[in-house]
Design a protein around this motif. Structure first.
Motif, PDB file in Angstrom:
ATOM      1  N   ASP A 162       1.386   4.205 -19.048  1.00  0.00           N
ATOM      2  CA  ASP A 162       0.095   4.896 -19.189  1.00  0.00           C
ATOM      3  C   ASP A 162      -1.057   3.904 -19.168  1.00  0.00           C
ATOM      4  N   HIS A 163      -0.902   2.803 -19.898  1.00  0.00           N
ATOM      5  CA  HIS A 163      -1.962   1.789 -19.936  1.00  0.00           C
ATOM      6  C   HIS A 163      -2.098   1.082 -18.594  1.00  0.00           C
ATOM      7  N   LEU A 164      -0.989   0.934 -17.874  1.00  0.00           N
ATOM      8  CA  LEU A 164      -1.039   0.322 -16.552  1.00  0.00           C
ATOM      9  C   LEU A 164      -1.860   1.188 -15.594  1.00  0.00           C
ATOM     10  N   VAL A 165      -1.603   2.483 -15.617  1.00  0.00           N
ATOM     11  CA  VAL A 165      -2.369   3.393 -14.759  1.00  0.00           C
ATOM     12  C   VAL A 165      -3.844   3.366 -15.135  1.00  0.00           C
ATOM     13  N   TYR A 166      -4.125   3.307 -16.431  1.00  0.00           N
ATOM     14  CA  TYR A 166      -5.509   3.275 -16.915  1.00  0.00           C
ATOM     15  C   TYR A 166      -6.231   2.033 -16.400  1.00  0.00           C
ATOM     16  N   GLU A 167      -5.599   0.882 -16.549  1.00  0.00           N
ATOM     17  CA  GLU A 167      -6.233  -0.367 -16.123  1.00  0.00           C
ATOM     18  C   GLU A 167      -6.313  -0.464 -14.598  1.00  0.00           C
ATOM     19  N   ALA A 168      -5.292   0.045 -13.912  1.00  0.00           N
ATOM     20  CA  ALA A 168      -5.324   0.050 -12.450  1.00  0.00           C
ATOM     21  C   ALA A 168      -6.461   0.929 -11.943  1.00  0.00           C
ATOM     22  N   SER A 169      -6.749   2.004 -12.661  1.00  0.00           N
ATOM     23  CA  SER A 169      -7.868   2.877 -12.294  1.00  0.00           C
ATOM     24  C   SER A 169      -9.189   2.138 -12.449  1.00  0.00           C
ATOM     25  N   ASP A 170      -9.333   1.391 -13.550  1.00  0.00           N
ATOM     26  CA  ASP A 170     -10.531   0.565 -13.743  1.00  0.00           C
ATOM     27  C   ASP A 170     -10.677  -0.449 -12.612  1.00  0.00           C
ATOM     28  N   LEU A 171      -9.556  -1.066 -12.253  1.00  0.00           N
ATOM     29  CA  LEU A 171      -9.571  -2.063 -11.185  1.00  0.00           C
ATOM     30  C   LEU A 171     -10.026  -1.445  -9.870  1.00  0.00           C
ATOM     31  N   LEU A 172      -9.468  -0.293  -9.525  1.00  0.00           N
ATOM     32  CA  LEU A 172      -9.804   0.344  -8.255  1.00  0.00           C
ATOM     33  C   LEU A 172     -11.267   0.782  -8.234  1.00  0.00           C
ATOM     34  N   TYR A 173     -11.743   1.309  -9.350  1.00  0.00           N
ATOM     35  CA  TYR A 173     -13.145   1.722  -9.424  1.00  0.00           C
ATOM     36  C   TYR A 173     -14.079   0.542  -9.181  1.00  0.00           C
ATOM     37  N   HIS A 174     -13.829  -0.556  -9.867  1.00  0.00           N
ATOM     38  CA  HIS A 174     -14.706  -1.719  -9.720  1.00  0.00           C
ATOM     39  C   HIS A 174     -14.571  -2.349  -8.336  1.00  0.00           C
ATOM     40  N   LEU A 175     -13.398  -2.248  -7.740  1.00  0.00           N
ATOM     41  CA  LEU A 175     -13.220  -2.740  -6.376  1.00  0.00           C
ATOM     42  C   LEU A 175     -14.073  -1.925  -5.404  1.00  0.00           C
ATOM     43  N   ILE A 176     -14.107  -0.602  -5.591  1.00  0.00           N
ATOM     44  CA  ILE A 176     -14.934   0.244  -4.724  1.00  0.00           C
ATOM     45  C   ILE A 176     -16.408  -0.102  -4.902  1.00  0.00           C
ATOM     46  N   VAL A 177     -16.827  -0.369  -6.134  1.00  0.00           N
ATOM     47  CA  VAL A 177     -18.211  -0.788  -6.371  1.00  0.00           C
ATOM     48  C   VAL A 177     -18.507  -2.088  -5.624  1.00  0.00           C
ATOM     49  N   LEU A 178     -17.576  -3.037  -5.683  1.00  0.00           N
ATOM     50  CA  LEU A 178     -17.754  -4.311  -4.982  1.00  0.00           C
ATOM     51  C   LEU A 178     -17.852  -4.096  -3.471  1.00  0.00           C
ATOM     52  N   LEU A 179     -16.950  -3.284  -2.928  1.00  0.00           N
ATOM     53  CA  LEU A 179     -16.986  -2.989  -1.497  1.00  0.00           C
ATOM     54  C   LEU A 179     -18.309  -2.342  -1.104  1.00  0.00           C
ATOM     55  N   THR A 180     -18.754  -1.409  -1.929  1.00  0.00           N
ATOM     56  CA  THR A 180     -20.004  -0.703  -1.644  1.00  0.00           C
ATOM     57  C   THR A 180     -21.181  -1.665  -1.655  1.00  0.00           C
ATOM     58  N   HIS A 181     -21.189  -2.572  -2.614  1.00  0.00           N
ATOM     59  CA  HIS A 181     -22.262  -3.564  -2.698  1.00  0.00           C
ATOM     60  C   HIS A 181     -22.318  -4.431  -1.441  1.00  0.00           C
ATOM     61  N   LYS A 182     -21.159  -4.638  -0.818  1.00  0.00           N
ATOM     62  CA  LYS A 182     -21.079  -5.451   0.396  1.00  0.00           C
ATOM     63  C   LYS A 182     -21.243  -4.614   1.668  1.00  0.00           C
ATOM     64  N   GLY A 183     -21.580  -3.320   1.510  1.00  0.00           N
ATOM     65  CA  GLY A 183     -21.779  -2.460   2.660  1.00  0.00           C
ATOM     66  C   GLY A 183     -20.496  -1.927   3.268  1.00  0.00           C
ATOM     67  N   LEU A 184     -19.418  -1.960   2.503  1.00  0.00           N
ATOM     68  CA  LEU A 184     -18.121  -1.485   2.973  1.00  0.00           C
ATOM     69  C   LEU A 184     -17.703  -0.248   2.190  1.00  0.00           C
ATOM     70  N   ARG A 185     -16.568   0.341   2.600  1.00  0.00           N
ATOM     71  CA  ARG A 185     -16.025   1.515   1.929  1.00  0.00           C
ATOM     72  C   ARG A 185     -14.533   1.324   1.705  1.00  0.00           C
ATOM     73  N   ILE A 186     -13.973   2.122   0.798  1.00  0.00           N
ATOM     74  CA  ILE A 186     -12.545   2.046   0.531  1.00  0.00           C
ATOM     75  C   ILE A 186     -11.748   2.418   1.773  1.00  0.00           C
ATOM     76  N   GLU A 187     -12.328   3.236   2.659  1.00  0.00           N
ATOM     77  CA  GLU A 187     -11.652   3.590   3.908  1.00  0.00           C
ATOM     78  C   GLU A 187     -11.450   2.373   4.809  1.00  0.00           C
ATOM     79  N   ASP A 188     -12.319   1.361   4.670  1.00  0.00           N
ATOM     80  CA  ASP A 188     -12.131   0.137   5.454  1.00  0.00           C
ATOM     81  C   ASP A 188     -10.846  -0.580   5.034  1.00  0.00           C
ATOM     82  N   VAL A 189     -10.553  -0.533   3.752  1.00  0.00           N
ATOM     83  CA  VAL A 189      -9.310  -1.122   3.250  1.00  0.00           C
ATOM     84  C   VAL A 189      -8.119  -0.306   3.753  1.00  0.00           C
ATOM     85  N   ALA A 190      -8.267   1.028   3.695  1.00  0.00           N
ATOM     86  CA  ALA A 190      -7.188   1.900   4.176  1.00  0.00           C
ATOM     87  C   ALA A 190      -6.920   1.653   5.663  1.00  0.00           C
TER      88      ALA A 190
END
Length: 215
Positions: A162-190
């Motif tokens: 449960d805690h792993l999923v929670y922290e992984a969710s935080d990680l993914l959210y902040h990664l999307i913020v980072l991508l967005t700041h750089k003008g990218l989207r999560i779809e670019d990773v996909a």
């Protein structure tokens, strides 16, 4: 939007799709009056070929199809109607007229989240945590991604699922913020991952790397 109602004696097929899950719920028929009433009421209305009258889905059951938008196909004779359904769509009580459950793919939410974060970046509302991240800049956002990655690793090695999923969710959210700041989207990773799924990808990568060294 010009609809050709003449090809089928005043009717056009209307494919009903859940706007969120993207599942097809049913097929009905609209004439010009049903189309106009759908636009006016925002409740999908059809023409009943059996009863020869208009009928609004949900008028007796309460299971309305709330209109999101409508599109016409390339021949101008078939409608794609995107809706937010209230309850099951089929008169038999099932979610769809094919007896399927109208379940969404949770992965689709990533695009919704990406759009939300994009909107935050455009509007920068006060009091928003996402706004505060954008305000701090790329270095702080990247640092936060690193912190969340470390916490994810810790939970993976010494924590609970449960805690792993929670922290992984935080990680993914902040990664999307980072991508967005750089003008990218999560779809670019996909898309990158999709390329790597090609059996020829590693071979092409090695060849490109070798060609770069030769230069």
């Amino acid at each position: 939007m010009k609809i050709d109602f003449d090809k089928m004696d005043g009717l056009v097929p209307a494919i009903i799709q859940d706007a969120t899950t993207k599942n097809v719920l049913m097929l009905g028929f609209m004439n010009k009056e049903a189309y106009e009433k759908t636009l006016e009421t925002k409740h999908v209305t059809f023409w009943s070929r059996t009863r020869q009258t208009l009928w609004t889905k949900g008028e007796t059951s309460g299971h309305f199809l709330n209109l999101v938008d409508m599109k016409i196909d390339c021949d101008n004779d078939t409608l794609l109607v995107r809706v937010n359904p209230v309850g099951p769509t089929c008169h038999t009580g099932t979610d769809t007229c094919w007896g399927e459950e109208n379940e969404g793919n949770p992965l689709l939410f990533l695009t919704e989240l990406q759009d939300f974060i994009n909107k935050r970046k455009q509007e920068m509302p006060e009091g928003s945590y996402t706004t505060s991240l954008f305000t701090k800049g790329v270095n702080k956002i990247a640092q936060k991604v690193g912190e969340e990655a470390l916490e994810t690793v810790i939970e993976a090695t010494n924590g609970t699922d449960d805690h792993l999923v929670y922290e992984a969710s935080d990680l993914l959210y902040h990664l999307i913020v980072l991508l967005t700041h750089k003008g990218l989207r999560i779809e670019d990773v996909a898309e990158e991952l999709h390329k790597r799924h090609d059996p020829e990808w590693d071979k092409q990568r090695r060849e490109a790397k070798a060609a770069g060294k030769m230069k």
